[in-house]
Enzyme design. Structure first.
Site, PDB file in Angstrom:
ATOM      1  N   SER A 267       0.740  -1.389  -0.064  1.00 52.02           N
ATOM      2  CA  SER A 267       0.092   0.103   0.101  1.00 52.02           C
ATOM      3  C   SER A 267       0.808   1.178   0.110  1.00 52.02           C
ATOM      4  O   SER A 267       1.564   1.336  -0.875  1.00 52.02           O
ATOM      5  CB  SER A 267      -0.870   0.068   1.251  1.00 52.02           C
ATOM      6  OG  SER A 267      -2.193   0.569   0.940  1.00 52.02           O
ATOM      7  N   LYS A 271       4.200   2.100  -2.204  1.00 49.21           N
ATOM      8  CA  LYS A 271       4.452   3.068  -3.240  1.00 49.21           C
ATOM      9  C   LYS A 271       6.199   3.627  -2.923  1.00 49.21           C
ATOM     10  O   LYS A 271       6.868   4.028  -3.724  1.00 49.21           O
ATOM     11  CB  LYS A 271       3.591   4.339  -2.816  1.00 49.21           C
ATOM     12  CG  LYS A 271       2.236   4.274  -2.976  1.00 49.21           C
ATOM     13  CD  LYS A 271       1.280   5.439  -2.655  1.00 49.21           C
ATOM     14  CE  LYS A 271      -0.121   5.283  -1.975  1.00 49.21           C
ATOM     15  NZ  LYS A 271      -1.012   4.483  -2.764  1.00 49.21           N
ATOM     16  N   TRP A 358     -10.032  -0.083  -4.816  1.00 50.27           N
ATOM     17  CA  TRP A 358      -9.611   1.316  -4.688  1.00 50.27           C
ATOM     18  C   TRP A 358      -8.212   1.523  -5.298  1.00 50.27           C
ATOM     19  O   TRP A 358      -7.821   2.459  -5.747  1.00 50.27           O
ATOM     20  CB  TRP A 358      -9.649   1.612  -2.943  1.00 50.27           C
ATOM     21  CG  TRP A 358      -9.277   2.870  -2.587  1.00 50.27           C
ATOM     22  CD1 TRP A 358      -8.143   3.089  -1.791  1.00 50.27           C
ATOM     23  CD2 TRP A 358      -9.900   4.295  -2.760  1.00 50.27           C
ATOM     24  NE1 TRP A 358      -8.239   4.540  -1.479  1.00 50.27           N
ATOM     25  CE2 TRP A 358      -9.361   5.197  -2.408  1.00 50.27           C
ATOM     26  CE3 TRP A 358     -11.118   4.629  -3.483  1.00 50.27           C
ATOM     27  CZ2 TRP A 358      -9.427   6.601  -2.017  1.00 50.27           C
ATOM     28  CZ3 TRP A 358     -11.407   5.898  -3.609  1.00 50.27           C
ATOM     29  CH2 TRP A 358     -10.737   6.921  -2.874  1.00 50.27           C
ATOM     30  N   HIS A 408      -7.620  -5.946   0.703  1.00 43.57           N
ATOM     31  CA  HIS A 408      -6.301  -4.923   0.800  1.00 43.57           C
ATOM     32  C   HIS A 408      -5.755  -5.588   1.929  1.00 43.57           C
ATOM     33  O   HIS A 408      -5.934  -5.436   3.152  1.00 43.57           O
ATOM     34  CB  HIS A 408      -6.809  -3.580   0.993  1.00 43.57           C
ATOM     35  CG  HIS A 408      -5.801  -2.580   0.880  1.00 43.57           C
ATOM     36  ND1 HIS A 408      -5.009  -2.377  -0.380  1.00 43.57           N
ATOM     37  CD2 HIS A 408      -5.179  -1.765   1.814  1.00 43.57           C
ATOM     38  CE1 HIS A 408      -4.222  -1.631  -0.112  1.00 43.57           C
ATOM     39  NE2 HIS A 408      -4.190  -1.124   1.363  1.00 43.57           N
TER      40      HIS A 408
HETATM   41  C1  GTR Z   1      -5.350   4.266   1.649  1.00 44.12           C
HETATM   42  C2  GTR Z   1      -5.014   5.168   0.514  1.00 44.12           C
HETATM   43  C3  GTR Z   1      -4.199   4.457  -0.525  1.00 44.12           C
HETATM   44  C4  GTR Z   1      -3.481   3.271   0.471  1.00 44.12           C
HETATM   45  C5  GTR Z   1      -3.890   2.879   1.635  1.00 44.12           C
HETATM   46  C6  GTR Z   1      -2.788   2.327   2.641  1.00 44.12           C
HETATM   47  O1  GTR Z   1      -6.365   5.118   2.617  1.00 44.12           O
HETATM   48  O2  GTR Z   1      -5.962   5.881  -0.251  1.00 44.12           O
HETATM   49  O3  GTR Z   1      -3.602   5.020  -1.441  1.00 44.12           O
HETATM   50  O4  GTR Z   1      -2.009   3.869   0.498  1.00 44.12           O
HETATM   51  O5  GTR Z   1      -4.514   3.748   2.405  1.00 44.12           O
HETATM   52  O6  GTR Z   1      -1.504   2.710   2.945  1.00 44.12           O
HETATM   53  O7  GTR Z   1      -3.301   1.301   3.177  1.00 44.12           O
END
Ligand code: GTR
Length: 427
Positions: A267, A271, A358, A408
């Site tokens: 996540s 990045k 997402w 996720h």
């Molecule tokens: C979310 C964000 C994503 C991702 C995620 C995470 O809220 O929108 O880009 O980075 O968090 O890090 O779990």
């Protein structure tokens, strides 16, 4: 639920418009509504010249890193920082005798006010020298294992990710409690990694910068960078920089094969892992686990999270200039396939999950697909396919991809693919 959100939004929107307020952003989850977009060509230089050879690409590579620094992540400070590595604990018989466990703090000699990065390292006893997975964690080293003798992190603690387990200290800042111990152990199958002959190095991302808009004041960005600049580095840049500092330490560790350091991130940390791997080619391979917007997913594809949304929710993650693209992503001089291309010719794994729309699984896949020409320049096959695979099917060659069932997260399924990928490609 995501689709519902999409269909509900127009109602919400018209109600707001009658009040003459700014429209709420609409998040698209409908493939038919993605529309068309034109991706920049990684193999065209800033001056419009075609990139034909590996030597051309090396120049283009430098240009692209600059473009990402100027427009997306901000400039990573170039200066060499004096580091001091201090081993604080060694257990030569951890995990029932499978591993050597070390805790090592990385101090910044000239900046004693900046907190150390506290590394937790597991080394397989079965090997004299081992390749290593290096990944930051979300809630402190005590979260990745249930072992009772890992000290609780005393640093600022993200509360969103870990719920009520954080309690406020005297200054009203969230801190870890015993409830955190092992909370994310499921995401870090240390025994499985060790049994396969790999080491694991991890550290809390909040050591490098607490994840909130004012977090930079107590992290490395308080002393490096220039906050007046539109391309000053953001938190993602700082986390990526921190991964390179951990790599600096790993290069001094005799039981680590420092030519085989694989960076992995989930996540937002995904990045950071990709940006770290793009800039620092000492990383032998890169794994992006559901890194989504600002990671592996194409920014121009209107699906799931958008540039505008990420810059609004997380204003501290990217450089200031990135916000100027909120409403005109098409003007970005780069897109994320070019970030992935910066990993070439090294192995890259991009992973998605199908309940994590997402992050835009298809956009992540297309990011990997469109990095192909650069792998080809090196005589390598990247993904080698432009057909989106069935669920739970790992595809590709030097670049791999899967779309796992589920949400996720980081699961054993994901790790099994990463271990196989490492066995086959990081030799
Ligand atoms: C979310 C964000 C994503 C991702 C995620 C995470 O809220 O929108 O880009 O980075 O968090 O890090 O779990």
């Amino acid at each position: 639920m995501n689709r519902m959100l999409f269909w509900l939004t127009p109602l919400f929107l018209s109600a707001h418009l009658t009040n003459a307020q700014a429209p709420e952003p609409v998040f698209n989850y409908d493939e038919a509504k993605v529309g068309t977009y034109k991706l920049p060509n990684p193999l065209t230089s800033n001056t419009g010249k075609p990139v034909k050879t590996r030597a051309d690409w090396e120049n283009r590579r430098a240009e692209l890193i600059q473009l990402f620094a100027e427009n997306v992540y901000g400039q990573t400070p170039k200066q060499t920082i004096k580091l001091r590595f201090q081993t604080t604990a060694v257990d030569s018989s951890a995990l029932n005798g499978l591993a050597i466990r070390k805790m090592v703090s990385i101090f910044f000699v000239d900046y004693p006010q900046v907190p150390s990065i506290d590394v937790l390292l597991y080394l397989p006893k079965s090997k004299k020298v081992a390749p290593v997975f290096l990944g930051l964690n979300f809630c402190g080293n005590h979260c990745v294992t249930t072992e009772a003798d890992i000290p609780l992190s005393t640093r600022w603690m993200i509360s969103g990710a870990v719920g009520e387990a954080a309690v406020n200290n005297r200054n009203g800042e969230p801190r870890a409690t015993e409830k955190f111990r092992g909370m994310q152990a499921r995401r870090w199958p240390i025994e499985m990694i060790i049994k396969r002959g790999y080491a694991l190095a991890t550290a809390y991302y909040g050591d490098i910068e607490p994840d909130h808009p004012q977090g930079w004041r107590s992290g490395i960005r308080s002393v490096l960078g220039d906050t007046t600049k539109a391309d000053n580095w953001g938190a993602i840049g700082a986390w990526g920089w921190g991964m390179s500092r951990i790599l600096d330490y790993l290069q001094t560790e005799p039981r680590i094969d420092s030519k085989r350091v694989i960076t992995i991130g989930h996540s937002r940390i995904g990045k950071a892992a990709v940006w770290a791997g793009a800039q620092d080619d000492r990383f032998a391979a890169v794994i992006s686990n559901e890194s989504g917007e600002g990671g592996a997913a194409l920014s121009r594809r209107w699906y799931g999270e958008t540039v505008e949304r990420i810059n609004t929710s997380f204003p501290h993650w990217f450089c200031g200039r990135y916000k100027t693209y909120n409403k005109n992503v098409a003007n970005l001089p780069v897109d994320q396939h070019e970030l992935l291309a910066l990993i070439a010719p090294r192995p890259l794994y991009v992973a998605s999950a199908n309940d994590d729309q997402w992050s835009d699984p298809k956009g992540e896949f297309l990011g990997a697909v469109n990095a192909e020409p650069v792998y080809r320049l090196y005589g390598k096959t990247g993904l080698g396919t432009a057909t989106f695979p069935a669920l739970n099917q790992s595809v590709g060659q030097t670049v791999r991809y899967h779309d796992r069932t589920g949400k996720h997260d980081v699961t054993d399924y994901d790790w099994e693919q990463y271990l196989r990928f490492a066995d086959e490609l990081v030799r």
